[in-house]
Design a protein around this motif. Structure first.
Motif, mmCIF file in Angstrom:
data_model
loop_
_atom_site.group_PDB
_atom_site.id
_atom_site.type_symbol
_atom_site.label_atom_id
_atom_site.label_comp_id
_atom_site.label_asym_id
_atom_site.label_seq_id
_atom_site.Cartn_x
_atom_site.Cartn_y
_atom_site.Cartn_z
ATOM 1 N N ASP B 127 17.322 38.395 -24.027
ATOM 2 C CA ASP B 127 16.424 38.576 -25.165
ATOM 3 C C ASP B 127 15.217 37.652 -25.076
ATOM 4 O O ASP B 127 14.634 37.283 -26.086
ATOM 5 N N LYS B 128 14.892 37.312 -23.921
ATOM 6 C CA LYS B 128 13.837 36.315 -23.757
ATOM 7 C C LYS B 128 12.768 36.823 -22.797
ATOM 8 O O LYS B 128 13.090 37.447 -21.780
ATOM 9 N N VAL B 129 11.529 36.622 -23.193
ATOM 10 C CA VAL B 129 10.424 36.991 -22.299
ATOM 11 C C VAL B 129 9.813 35.689 -21.769
ATOM 12 O O VAL B 129 9.538 34.775 -22.544
ATOM 13 N N ILE B 130 9.668 35.623 -20.490
ATOM 14 C CA ILE B 130 9.187 34.369 -19.901
ATOM 15 C C ILE B 130 7.864 34.597 -19.180
ATOM 16 O O ILE B 130 7.693 35.572 -18.450
ATOM 17 N N ASN B 145 11.376 41.277 -31.485
ATOM 18 C CA ASN B 145 12.818 41.067 -31.437
ATOM 19 C C ASN B 145 13.256 40.273 -30.207
ATOM 20 O O ASN B 145 14.242 40.607 -29.562
ATOM 21 N N GLY B 146 12.514 39.271 -29.915
ATOM 22 C CA GLY B 146 12.919 38.429 -28.804
ATOM 23 C C GLY B 146 12.099 37.149 -28.790
ATOM 24 O O GLY B 146 11.122 37.016 -29.550
ATOM 25 N N ASP B 147 12.511 36.207 -27.995
ATOM 26 C CA ASP B 147 11.778 34.946 -27.915
ATOM 27 C C ASP B 147 10.811 34.988 -26.741
ATOM 28 O O ASP B 147 10.989 35.741 -25.783
ATOM 29 N N LEU B 148 9.812 34.175 -26.866
ATOM 30 C CA LEU B 148 8.823 34.084 -25.793
ATOM 31 C C LEU B 148 8.762 32.634 -25.306
ATOM 32 O O LEU B 148 8.628 31.709 -26.099
ATOM 33 N N GLU B 149 8.937 32.486 -24.019
ATOM 34 C CA GLU B 149 8.857 31.138 -23.467
ATOM 35 C C GLU B 149 7.642 31.057 -22.552
ATOM 36 O O GLU B 149 7.528 31.843 -21.604
ATOM 37 N N GLY B 163 11.109 36.603 -33.770
ATOM 38 C CA GLY B 163 11.583 35.812 -32.644
ATOM 39 C C GLY B 163 10.830 34.484 -32.638
ATOM 40 O O GLY B 163 10.103 34.172 -33.591
ATOM 41 N N GLN B 164 11.043 33.712 -31.648
ATOM 42 C CA GLN B 164 10.357 32.425 -31.606
ATOM 43 C C GLN B 164 9.652 32.274 -30.268
ATOM 44 O O GLN B 164 10.018 32.903 -29.275
ATOM 45 N N GLN B 165 8.644 31.442 -30.292
ATOM 46 C CA GLN B 165 7.982 31.173 -29.015
ATOM 47 C C GLN B 165 8.127 29.706 -28.676
ATOM 48 O O GLN B 165 8.069 28.843 -29.534
ATOM 49 N N TYR B 166 8.431 29.470 -27.420
ATOM 50 C CA TYR B 166 8.566 28.078 -26.951
ATOM 51 C C TYR B 166 7.458 27.829 -25.952
ATOM 52 O O TYR B 166 7.266 28.626 -25.028
ATOM 53 N N MET B 167 6.794 26.775 -26.204
ATOM 54 C CA MET B 167 5.697 26.419 -25.292
ATOM 55 C C MET B 167 6.146 25.247 -24.423
ATOM 56 O O MET B 167 6.507 24.189 -24.934
ATOM 57 N N SER B 169 5.468 22.252 -21.639
ATOM 58 C CA SER B 169 4.355 21.292 -21.599
ATOM 59 C C SER B 169 3.210 21.783 -20.722
ATOM 60 O O SER B 169 2.046 21.527 -21.011
ATOM 61 N N ALA B 170 3.568 22.570 -19.706
ATOM 62 C CA ALA B 170 2.530 23.081 -18.821
ATOM 63 C C ALA B 170 1.916 24.370 -19.321
ATOM 64 O O ALA B 170 0.937 24.856 -18.775
ATOM 65 N N GLY B 171 2.543 24.947 -20.401
ATOM 66 C CA GLY B 171 2.101 26.251 -20.912
ATOM 67 C C GLY B 171 0.737 26.158 -21.568
ATOM 68 O O GLY B 171 0.330 25.113 -22.064
ATOM 69 N N ASN B 172 0.068 27.295 -21.616
ATOM 70 C CA ASN B 172 -1.250 27.311 -22.222
ATOM 71 C C ASN B 172 -1.586 28.698 -22.724
ATOM 72 O O ASN B 172 -1.321 29.708 -22.070
ATOM 73 N N VAL B 173 -2.120 28.776 -23.965
ATOM 74 C CA VAL B 173 -2.535 30.060 -24.526
ATOM 75 C C VAL B 173 -3.981 29.929 -24.943
ATOM 76 O O VAL B 173 -4.347 28.996 -25.657
ATOM 77 N N THR B 174 -4.809 30.810 -24.478
ATOM 78 C CA THR B 174 -6.225 30.694 -24.813
ATOM 79 C C THR B 174 -6.531 31.220 -26.210
ATOM 80 O O THR B 174 -7.392 30.721 -26.903
ATOM 81 N N GLY B 175 -5.782 32.255 -26.676
ATOM 82 C CA GLY B 175 -6.074 32.855 -27.988
ATOM 83 C C GLY B 175 -5.191 32.267 -29.091
ATOM 84 O O GLY B 175 -4.715 31.141 -28.988
#
Lengths: 187, 211
Positions: B127-130, B145-149, B163-167, B169-175
């Protein structure tokens, strides 16, 4: 009024108990009156009148909705009254003296709590005399006289209510009238 | 004078209002000549009047309540039905609510499958999107319906529904990052959608008319 009653009865048949309250409300005075005139005593009359409504409720499924409800109800009430009269008959007579009292008979024991505030004493006494004479009638005459002159039913309705042939109803009314005439002629 | 026996019978026929014209004539003729029968007839009429005069008494107070209290208990089902009948507006409102909740719950249930926007370098695990480390995902990412890592980088907006999103330390989202996970927000989102649909129906109805 019969249509309202029929409507309520249909609701009762579906199991709606509250609808029956309205039926009781419509007929309570009539039924109480029959019982009172038949039994000559308010407490017993209330007892039997309640019993009549209770029986009618329990047996409502056996009531033919095409017939008049009042006829059916009055039949239950008069039958209950007649049963009660027959049951208590051996116990005491109204004319019998009450033991240990001097000249007091059962008439003086009858609750005379009829609420007639504006009536004067004289008419109250007359009322009691009439009621006493009605109470003295044999029950077969009493029931027809009560239905005819107090409930004002027609001869046919009485015949239906009591489940008696019309001829018998007439004979009983005639005899009842003659018996009452003998008692009330000097009033 | 000995009166004919049928005279008394006629009197009763008269009192029952069932006398024939013939008998009535006979009776009247006889009564005019016979005082005894006159008295008898008068006494009968008086008796009736007396019996009828007994004032009509009333049932005691609380009679109906007493009867009702003695009746056998009714079925519960009926009580509920009666409540509905006596409170039509509340019934309508509760019916509306029930249907509303029903549709919400059913569409909530239907939506319980994981869905994700289609970007080739997204990895789906249970259930996780990476977003894998070192990868750059182009465009908006929507996860339902799933988490985002997020271990890598996303070049666009992120929406996580239920669902929840986990960021990392190296992750980055521009928007922008948006999480829609409470049922009320989801409901609000649906209501807005329904309202929009309804407006569309009306508008199309009007345009139909114009045509």
């Amino acid at each position: 009024m019969e249509t309202i009653v029929k409507k309520r009865i249909k609701q009762v048949l579906k199991g709606d108990q509250d609808a029956y309250a309205e039926v009781v409300e419509i007929y309570k005075d009539k039924v109480f009156q029959i019982c009172y005139r038949m039994l000559g005593n308010r407490h017993e009359a209330e007892d039997i009148a309640q019993e009549a409504f209770l029986r009618a409720y329990v047996n409502i499924a056996s009531f033919n909705i095409d017939l008049k409800f009042s006829t059916w109800l009055y039949r239950i009430a008069t039958n209950l009254c007649i049963d009660r009269i027959r049951k208590k008959k051996p116990d005491y007579y109204l004319d019998a003296e009450v033991a240990g009292t001097d000249g007091l008979n059962m008439y003086s024991q009858i609750a005379s709590d009829a609420r007639l505030p504006e009536e004067d004493v004289e008419s109250l006494e007359l009322q009691e005399t009439i009621q006493r004479e009605i109470s003295k009638l044999p029950e077969k005459y009493r029931s027809v006289i009560v239905l005819k002159y107090i409930e004002e039913l027609s001869l046919n309705e009485i015949s239906e209510t009591l489940d008696l042939p019309l001829g018998t109803v007439k004979t009983r009314i005639h005899r009842g009238r003659e018996a009452l005439r003998n008692q009330l002629r000097y009033v | 004078m000995k009166c004919p026996a049928e005279m008394v019978v006629y009197m009763h026929e008269y009192l029952d209002e069932e006398i024939s014209a013939e008998h009535e004539k006979e009776l009247r003729a006889h009564l005019q000549n016979c005082e005894e029968c006159q008295i008898h007839f008068h006494e009968l009429k008086k008796t009736i009047a007396l019996v009828q005069s007994t004032s009509h008494i009333q049932a005691p107070e609380n009679f109906t309540a007493n009867v009702m209290a003695k009746l056998p208990k009714e079925k519960r089902k009926v009580g509920v039905q009666r409540w509905f009948r006596h409170h039509p507006i509340l019934t309508a409102a509760s019916l509306f609510l029930v249907l509303m909740m029903g549709s919400v719950v059913s569409s909530w249930d239907q939506d319980h499958q994981l869905s994700v926007s289609k970007q080739p370098n997204l990895v789906v695990e249970n259930d996780k999107v990476i977003v894998p480390e070192g990868e750059v995902v182009k465009g908006d990412v929507v996860v339902k319906n799933g988490d985002l890592e997020i271990q890598g980088e996303i070049d666009g907006n992120v929406t996580v529904i239920n669902g929840q999103q986990y960021m990392a330390s190296a992750g980055n989202v521009t928007g922008e990052i948006e999480e829609v996970d409470a049922i009320f927000e989801w409901l609000w989102y649906h209501i807005k959608k329904a309202a929009k649909d309804a407006v569309n129906v009306f508008e199309s109805g009007e345009t139909d008319k114009e045509k």
